[in-house]
Design a protein around this motif. Structure first.
Motif, PDB file in Angstrom:
ATOM      1  N   ALA A  22       0.356  10.171   3.557  1.00 55.59           N
ATOM      2  CA  ALA A  22      -0.385   8.841   3.682  1.00 55.59           C
ATOM      3  C   ALA A  22       0.467   7.654   3.646  1.00 55.59           C
ATOM      4  O   ALA A  22       0.168   6.676   4.226  1.00 55.59           O
ATOM      5  CB  ALA A  22      -1.583   8.746   2.606  1.00 55.59           C
ATOM      6  N   ALA A  23       1.361   7.748   2.849  1.00 55.39           N
ATOM      7  CA  ALA A  23       2.270   6.585   2.519  1.00 55.39           C
ATOM      8  C   ALA A  23       3.254   6.392   3.793  1.00 55.39           C
ATOM      9  O   ALA A  23       3.385   5.217   4.294  1.00 55.39           O
ATOM     10  CB  ALA A  23       3.276   6.723   1.385  1.00 55.39           C
ATOM     11  N   GLY A  24       3.541   7.548   4.341  1.00 59.24           N
ATOM     12  CA  GLY A  24       4.427   7.365   5.655  1.00 59.24           C
ATOM     13  C   GLY A  24       3.179   6.765   6.729  1.00 59.24           C
ATOM     14  O   GLY A  24       3.870   5.744   7.518  1.00 59.24           O
ATOM     15  N   ARG A  25       2.141   7.193   7.078  1.00 64.29           N
ATOM     16  CA  ARG A  25       1.326   6.471   7.848  1.00 64.29           C
ATOM     17  C   ARG A  25       1.053   5.136   7.601  1.00 64.29           C
ATOM     18  O   ARG A  25       1.039   4.566   8.720  1.00 64.29           O
ATOM     19  CB  ARG A  25      -0.035   7.539   7.812  1.00 64.29           C
ATOM     20  CG  ARG A  25       0.201   8.975   8.415  1.00 64.29           C
ATOM     21  CD  ARG A  25      -0.838   9.753   8.200  1.00 64.29           C
ATOM     22  NE  ARG A  25      -2.313   9.467   8.983  1.00 64.29           N
ATOM     23  CZ  ARG A  25      -3.357   9.780   8.890  1.00 64.29           C
ATOM     24  NH1 ARG A  25      -3.440  10.952   8.198  1.00 64.29           N
ATOM     25  NH2 ARG A  25      -4.301   9.350   9.474  1.00 64.29           N
ATOM     26  N   ALA A  79       0.816  -1.219   0.173  1.00 58.84           N
ATOM     27  CA  ALA A  79       0.139   0.149   0.017  1.00 58.84           C
ATOM     28  C   ALA A  79       0.874   1.106  -0.167  1.00 58.84           C
ATOM     29  O   ALA A  79       0.616   2.268  -0.602  1.00 58.84           O
ATOM     30  CB  ALA A  79      -0.895  -0.046   1.329  1.00 58.84           C
ATOM     31  N   ALA A  80       1.897   1.195   0.765  1.00 59.36           N
ATOM     32  CA  ALA A  80       2.925   2.417   0.800  1.00 59.36           C
ATOM     33  C   ALA A  80       3.470   2.502  -0.560  1.00 59.36           C
ATOM     34  O   ALA A  80       3.635   3.807  -0.869  1.00 59.36           O
ATOM     35  CB  ALA A  80       3.870   2.261   2.013  1.00 59.36           C
ATOM     36  N   ARG A  81       3.921   1.433  -1.104  1.00 58.66           N
ATOM     37  CA  ARG A  81       4.484   1.535  -2.437  1.00 58.66           C
ATOM     38  C   ARG A  81       3.474   2.181  -3.491  1.00 58.66           C
ATOM     39  O   ARG A  81       3.707   2.924  -4.427  1.00 58.66           O
ATOM     40  CB  ARG A  81       5.087   0.298  -3.094  1.00 58.66           C
ATOM     41  CG  ARG A  81       6.462  -0.118  -2.567  1.00 58.66           C
ATOM     42  CD  ARG A  81       7.028  -1.201  -3.169  1.00 58.66           C
ATOM     43  NE  ARG A  81       6.195  -2.353  -3.609  1.00 58.66           N
ATOM     44  CZ  ARG A  81       6.399  -3.387  -3.196  1.00 58.66           C
ATOM     45  NH1 ARG A  81       7.105  -3.862  -2.544  1.00 58.66           N
ATOM     46  NH2 ARG A  81       5.478  -4.285  -3.697  1.00 58.66           N
ATOM     47  N   LEU A  82       2.180   1.735  -3.503  1.00 52.05           N
ATOM     48  CA  LEU A  82       1.298   2.129  -4.522  1.00 52.05           C
ATOM     49  C   LEU A  82       0.960   3.849  -4.100  1.00 52.05           C
ATOM     50  O   LEU A  82       0.909   4.530  -4.985  1.00 52.05           O
ATOM     51  CB  LEU A  82      -0.020   1.495  -4.138  1.00 52.05           C
ATOM     52  CG  LEU A  82       0.003  -0.037  -4.731  1.00 52.05           C
ATOM     53  CD1 LEU A  82      -1.144  -0.583  -4.427  1.00 52.05           C
ATOM     54  CD2 LEU A  82      -0.035   0.107  -6.297  1.00 52.05           C
TER      55      LEU A  82
END
Length: 107
Positions: free
Chosen positions: A78-81, A13-16
């Motif tokens: 959002a990716a960091g979270r 999800a973070a990569r996306l």
């Protein structure tokens, strides 16, 4: 055939999200480059609203750059979270459309 990975994992999800931020920045950069090109070709273009006039292309380019920066920052945060393990949808009102609404809270 490559092994299939779980698409719901936090790293995926973070990569996306980071990929979406990269694509968004490329689109915004392309639009800004187009605005700069038009600014160089047609510096006399002006925008008027409510009786005021202003150069069109500098305002367009700055708006696109600012909106792109906000969008990329939003996606990157959002990716960091997600990388930190947070479920971004944990506090949603309803998990799915088919879920019934929660009962009203009584005091």
């Amino acid at each position: 055939m490559p092994q299939r990975t779980d698409s719901s994992s936090p790293t995926t999800a973070a990569r996306l999200l980071k990929g979406a931020a990269l694509v968004f920045s490329m689109l915004g950069g392309g639009m800004a480059a187009w605005g700069v090109d038009k600014w160089v070709r047609y510096p006399e273009a002006r925008a008027s609203q409510f009786g005021f006039e202003a150069p069109l292309w500098p305002a367009f380019t700055l708006f696109v750059l600012a909106a792109t920066a906000v969008g990329v920052r939003f996606l990157w945060i959002a990716a960091g979270r997600v990388e930190d393990g947070e479920d971004l949808f944990a506090q949603r009102h309803r998990r799915r459309r088919s879920d019934p609404p929660p009962p009203p809270e009584s005091e």
